[in-house]
Design a protein around this motif. Structure first.
Motif, short mmCIF file in Angstrom:
data_model
loop_
_atom_site.label_atom_id
_atom_site.label_comp_id
_atom_site.label_asym_id
_atom_site.label_seq_id
_atom_site.Cartn_x
_atom_site.Cartn_y
_atom_site.Cartn_z
N GLN A 120 11.66 80.25 56.32
CA GLN A 120 11.02 81.55 56.15
C GLN A 120 11.51 82.47 57.27
N GLN A 121 12.14 83.61 56.88
CA GLN A 121 12.67 84.55 57.86
C GLN A 121 12.32 85.97 57.46
N LYS A 122 12.20 86.84 58.48
CA LYS A 122 12.01 88.27 58.22
C LYS A 122 13.36 88.85 57.84
N VAL A 123 13.38 89.57 56.72
CA VAL A 123 14.61 90.18 56.23
C VAL A 123 14.32 91.66 55.97
N LYS A 124 15.17 92.52 56.51
CA LYS A 124 15.00 93.96 56.29
C LYS A 124 15.79 94.34 55.04
N LYS A 125 15.06 94.77 54.03
CA LYS A 125 15.68 95.18 52.76
C LYS A 125 16.14 96.64 52.88
N GLU A 126 17.23 96.93 52.23
CA GLU A 126 17.74 98.30 52.23
C GLU A 126 16.72 99.22 51.57
N GLY A 127 16.42 100.32 52.23
CA GLY A 127 15.47 101.29 51.71
C GLY A 127 14.02 100.96 52.03
N PRO A 131 10.31 94.92 57.43
CA PRO A 131 10.95 93.69 56.96
C PRO A 131 9.95 92.85 56.15
N VAL A 132 10.49 92.07 55.23
CA VAL A 132 9.67 91.18 54.42
C VAL A 132 10.07 89.74 54.75
N ILE A 133 9.15 88.82 54.51
CA ILE A 133 9.45 87.40 54.76
C ILE A 133 9.99 86.79 53.48
N GLU A 134 11.16 86.18 53.61
CA GLU A 134 11.82 85.53 52.47
C GLU A 134 12.27 84.14 52.87
N SER A 135 12.43 83.29 51.88
CA SER A 135 13.02 81.97 52.11
C SER A 135 14.54 82.12 52.13
N VAL A 136 15.14 81.64 53.20
CA VAL A 136 16.60 81.70 53.34
C VAL A 136 17.11 80.27 53.44
N ASP A 137 18.00 79.90 52.53
CA ASP A 137 18.59 78.57 52.54
C ASP A 137 19.61 78.47 53.68
N THR A 138 19.41 77.49 54.55
CA THR A 138 20.26 77.32 55.72
C THR A 138 20.92 75.95 55.66
N PRO A 139 22.23 75.90 55.42
CA PRO A 139 22.92 74.60 55.40
C PRO A 139 23.13 74.08 56.83
N LEU A 140 22.92 72.80 57.01
CA LEU A 140 23.14 72.15 58.30
C LEU A 140 23.92 70.86 58.07
N SER A 141 24.97 70.65 58.86
CA SER A 141 25.72 69.40 58.75
C SER A 141 24.97 68.32 59.53
N PHE A 142 25.14 67.07 59.13
CA PHE A 142 24.49 65.98 59.86
C PHE A 142 24.94 65.96 61.32
N SER A 143 26.20 66.31 61.57
CA SER A 143 26.68 66.33 62.96
C SER A 143 26.03 67.45 63.76
N GLY A 144 25.48 68.47 63.10
CA GLY A 144 24.82 69.57 63.78
C GLY A 144 23.33 69.36 63.97
N ILE A 145 22.83 68.19 63.55
CA ILE A 145 21.40 67.88 63.70
C ILE A 145 21.23 66.89 64.84
N LYS A 146 20.52 67.32 65.87
CA LYS A 146 20.24 66.43 66.99
C LYS A 146 19.05 65.54 66.68
N LYS A 147 18.02 66.12 66.04
CA LYS A 147 16.82 65.36 65.69
C LYS A 147 16.12 66.06 64.53
N ALA A 148 15.66 65.29 63.58
CA ALA A 148 14.88 65.81 62.45
C ALA A 148 13.67 64.91 62.24
N VAL A 149 12.51 65.53 62.08
CA VAL A 149 11.27 64.79 61.82
C VAL A 149 10.47 65.49 60.74
N TYR A 150 9.63 64.74 60.08
CA TYR A 150 8.70 65.30 59.12
C TYR A 150 7.79 66.25 59.88
#
Length: 154
Positions: A120-127, A131-150
């Protein structure tokens, strides 16, 4: 000292026809062995007991003395292998990236290369003035993940 590769191969062979999979295996210099397993469903103590007995039967303590602990990955344990990520698709994760960012989002998908986290990120829409909050898909490589938890929320 017990050979880690030999023990790992044995454990993986013991788990191959079950729903369980190996997530971590540690052997200290003083022969303290920790085996961590997980499954896509809640863990069962009986599987830990079965695996403990199998290891003790295959690796004779009279030949090599060791201390053995077999357990399941807990809800707050870091994700270590891809199959654990598969378990949490559609759930919220907290991810610490290798560049120091802490991200919170819903795990959208998993591939051989990494994950896609919906944040969930704030995104400024044109006009628009605000800003509004939108879901932004963020790709992450396994090598770029130091730690992930539930991301456990109360």
């Amino acid at each position: 000292m017990i050979d880690k590769n030999e023990l790992q191969a044995f454990v993986e062979d013991q788990l191959k026809d079950t729903e369980y999979f190996l997530t971590d295996l540690k052997i200290t210099p003083s022969n303290e062995i920790t085996v961590e397993i997980d499954s896509l469903t809640p863990g069962d103590i009986e599987e830990c007991v079965r695996l403990t007995r199998a290891i003790e039967g295959a690796f004779d303590r009279d030949v090599e003395d060791y201390e053995l602990e077999v357990g399941t990955a807990g809800l707050t344990s870091p994700l270590k292998v891809r199959r654990q990520y598969d378990k949490y698709i559609g759930q919220d994760l907290e991810v610490l990236t290798s560049d120091g960012r802490k991200l919170h989002g819903m795990l959208r998908s998993v591939s051989d290369d990494g994950i896609v986290l919906s944040i969930q990120q704030k995104v400024k829409k044109e006009g628009s003035k605000k800003p509004v909050i939108e879901s932004v898909d963020t790709p992450l490589s396994f090598s770029g993940i130091k730690k992930a938890v539930y991301d456990l929320k109360f």
